[in-house]
Design a protein around this motif. Sequence first.
Motif, PDB file in Angstrom:
ATOM      1  N   GLU A  22      38.066-118.482   3.859  1.00  0.00           N
ATOM      2  CA  GLU A  22      38.425-119.353   4.967  1.00  0.00           C
ATOM      3  C   GLU A  22      37.866-120.768   4.887  1.00  0.00           C
ATOM      4  O   GLU A  22      38.315-121.642   5.611  1.00  0.00           O
ATOM      5  CB  GLU A  22      38.004-118.726   6.290  1.00  0.00           C
ATOM      6  CG  GLU A  22      36.502-118.541   6.431  1.00  0.00           C
ATOM      7  CD  GLU A  22      36.119-117.985   7.799  1.00  0.00           C
ATOM      8  OE1 GLU A  22      36.986-117.420   8.481  1.00  0.00           O
ATOM      9  OE2 GLU A  22      34.959-118.118   8.174  1.00  0.00           O
ATOM     10  N   GLY A  23      36.902-121.031   4.038  1.00  0.00           N
ATOM     11  CA  GLY A  23      36.312-122.364   3.979  1.00  0.00           C
ATOM     12  C   GLY A  23      36.464-123.002   2.617  1.00  0.00           C
ATOM     13  O   GLY A  23      36.842-122.364   1.642  1.00  0.00           O
ATOM     14  N   ALA A  24      36.149-124.300   2.550  1.00  0.00           N
ATOM     15  CA  ALA A  24      36.163-125.039   1.289  1.00  0.00           C
ATOM     16  C   ALA A  24      35.369-126.318   1.491  1.00  0.00           C
ATOM     17  O   ALA A  24      35.323-126.870   2.594  1.00  0.00           O
ATOM     18  CB  ALA A  24      37.588-125.369   0.861  1.00  0.00           C
ATOM     19  N   LEU A  25      34.739-126.808   0.430  1.00  0.00           N
ATOM     20  CA  LEU A  25      33.999-128.063   0.540  1.00  0.00           C
ATOM     21  C   LEU A  25      34.921-129.211   0.920  1.00  0.00           C
ATOM     22  O   LEU A  25      34.496-130.158   1.595  1.00  0.00           O
ATOM     23  CB  LEU A  25      33.286-128.369  -0.781  1.00  0.00           C
ATOM     24  CG  LEU A  25      32.136-127.423  -1.155  1.00  0.00           C
ATOM     25  CD1 LEU A  25      31.514-127.845  -2.483  1.00  0.00           C
ATOM     26  CD2 LEU A  25      31.076-127.375  -0.057  1.00  0.00           C
ATOM     27  N   SER A  26      36.177-129.132   0.516  1.00  0.00           N
ATOM     28  CA  SER A  26      37.128-130.197   0.852  1.00  0.00           C
ATOM     29  C   SER A  26      37.458-130.233   2.336  1.00  0.00           C
ATOM     30  O   SER A  26      38.029-131.221   2.818  1.00  0.00           O
ATOM     31  CB  SER A  26      38.411-130.024   0.040  1.00  0.00           C
ATOM     32  OG  SER A  26      38.993-128.757   0.292  1.00  0.00           O
ATOM     33  N   ARG A  27      37.093-129.189   3.066  1.00  0.00           N
ATOM     34  CA  ARG A  27      37.372-129.154   4.503  1.00  0.00           C
ATOM     35  C   ARG A  27      36.189-129.632   5.337  1.00  0.00           C
ATOM     36  O   ARG A  27      36.300-129.749   6.553  1.00  0.00           O
ATOM     37  CB  ARG A  27      37.748-127.726   4.931  1.00  0.00           C
ATOM     38  CG  ARG A  27      39.006-127.208   4.278  1.00  0.00           C
ATOM     39  CD  ARG A  27      39.447-125.894   4.879  1.00  0.00           C
ATOM     40  NE  ARG A  27      39.901-126.059   6.253  1.00  0.00           N
ATOM     41  CZ  ARG A  27      40.368-125.070   7.002  1.00  0.00           C
ATOM     42  NH1 ARG A  27      40.425-123.842   6.525  1.00  0.00           N
ATOM     43  NH2 ARG A  27      40.778-125.294   8.230  1.00  0.00           N
ATOM     44  N   VAL A  28      35.058-129.864   4.707  1.00  0.00           N
ATOM     45  CA  VAL A  28      33.878-130.329   5.449  1.00  0.00           C
ATOM     46  C   VAL A  28      34.188-131.664   6.114  1.00  0.00           C
ATOM     47  O   VAL A  28      34.606-132.620   5.447  1.00  0.00           O
ATOM     48  CB  VAL A  28      32.669-130.483   4.511  1.00  0.00           C
ATOM     49  CG1 VAL A  28      31.489-131.142   5.236  1.00  0.00           C
ATOM     50  CG2 VAL A  28      32.254-129.129   3.946  1.00  0.00           C
ATOM     51  N   PRO A  29      34.016-131.790   7.434  1.00  0.00           N
ATOM     52  CA  PRO A  29      34.272-133.071   8.111  1.00  0.00           C
ATOM     53  C   PRO A  29      33.383-134.180   7.547  1.00  0.00           C
ATOM     54  O   PRO A  29      32.251-133.936   7.127  1.00  0.00           O
ATOM     55  CB  PRO A  29      33.931-132.775   9.577  1.00  0.00           C
ATOM     56  CG  PRO A  29      34.084-131.286   9.715  1.00  0.00           C
ATOM     57  CD  PRO A  29      33.644-130.723   8.392  1.00  0.00           C
ATOM     58  N   ASP A  30      33.893-135.395   7.561  1.00  0.00           N
ATOM     59  CA  ASP A  30      33.163-136.531   6.991  1.00  0.00           C
ATOM     60  C   ASP A  30      31.753-136.664   7.570  1.00  0.00           C
ATOM     61  O   ASP A  30      30.804-137.002   6.856  1.00  0.00           O
ATOM     62  CB  ASP A  30      33.937-137.829   7.230  1.00  0.00           C
ATOM     63  CG  ASP A  30      35.208-137.907   6.398  1.00  0.00           C
ATOM     64  OD1 ASP A  30      35.339-137.115   5.438  1.00  0.00           O
ATOM     65  OD2 ASP A  30      36.075-138.739   6.720  1.00  0.00           O
ATOM     66  N   ALA A  31      31.620-136.401   8.856  1.00  0.00           N
ATOM     67  CA  ALA A  31      30.312-136.559   9.499  1.00  0.00           C
ATOM     68  C   ALA A  31      29.263-135.620   8.919  1.00  0.00           C
ATOM     69  O   ALA A  31      28.057-135.904   8.990  1.00  0.00           O
ATOM     70  CB  ALA A  31      30.437-136.320  11.001  1.00  0.00           C
TER      71      ALA A  31
END
Length: 279
Positions: A22-31
């Motif tokens: 369900e997750g990925a480093l590319s989905r980490v919000p900019d903040a």
Amino acid sequence: MTAAGIETTDRGLDADGYIAREGALSRVPDAFAPVVEAARTRIAESFGPSLLHSAYLYGSIPRGTAVPGVCDLDLLLALRREPTADDRAAAADVLAALDAEFPQIMGGGVLLFSEPVLLSELERYDLGWFLACLCTPLLGEDLAARLPRYRPSSLLARETNGDLAAAIPRWRERLAEAVAAEGSEDELRALGRSVSRRLVRTGFTLVMPRWGGWTSDLTASVEIFARYYPERAERMRTALTVARTRSGDAALLTMLVEELAPWLAAEYTAVHGEKAPRG
């Protein structure tokens, strides 16, 4: 489609019907990008390659839903041997330093397990599934490559949350202690968050095989549960409210611990059985 480029259905499955990561480093919000980069650096410095096999993010940050100033930083470290008290202290120090430096996060947690435990047969459908489907690789070799793919089955339901009954006595003790103590608001809020989130997630996995999919979204979890147990829907929505607001209302917690939790534990056992015992 996920950020990793894998096609998924609206039930969190890939094209072959397995639960998609369900997750990925590319989905980490900019903040949160500086937080994640600092976590990577500090974990590597504190543990080193001779001890650390791999590190992972999980929770709202890698899912891309984290809200600055509200969300936790959740990490899992896979060590080459069994964690020691010193290892846990070092992990706590890493988290404390990150929490102090970055106002984007509000605390968090670090799970530590050995590589053999994470890959063991006993943990195949609990910690193994958790790592393979809910954790995002941050450092090192991804252990998910050595684990199977998972479907939303009764076996998965049993091994993830089939031990709810064992948690209830300790919840009762903590609730009684907090109510009896003066200035216990922080303890009630911490207990409320822990209990309510566990109940919502267990309510969802109770019906997960019938629904035929996976979600980590708490609101969606409650509404999916409500389709199958409408008579318990309002109680579960109350649990969601406690989880969202971090409420420390003793009366609401008493309802969750004394009414909803025992019913849910009994129903879970009747439908899926009990989780395999751990030593």
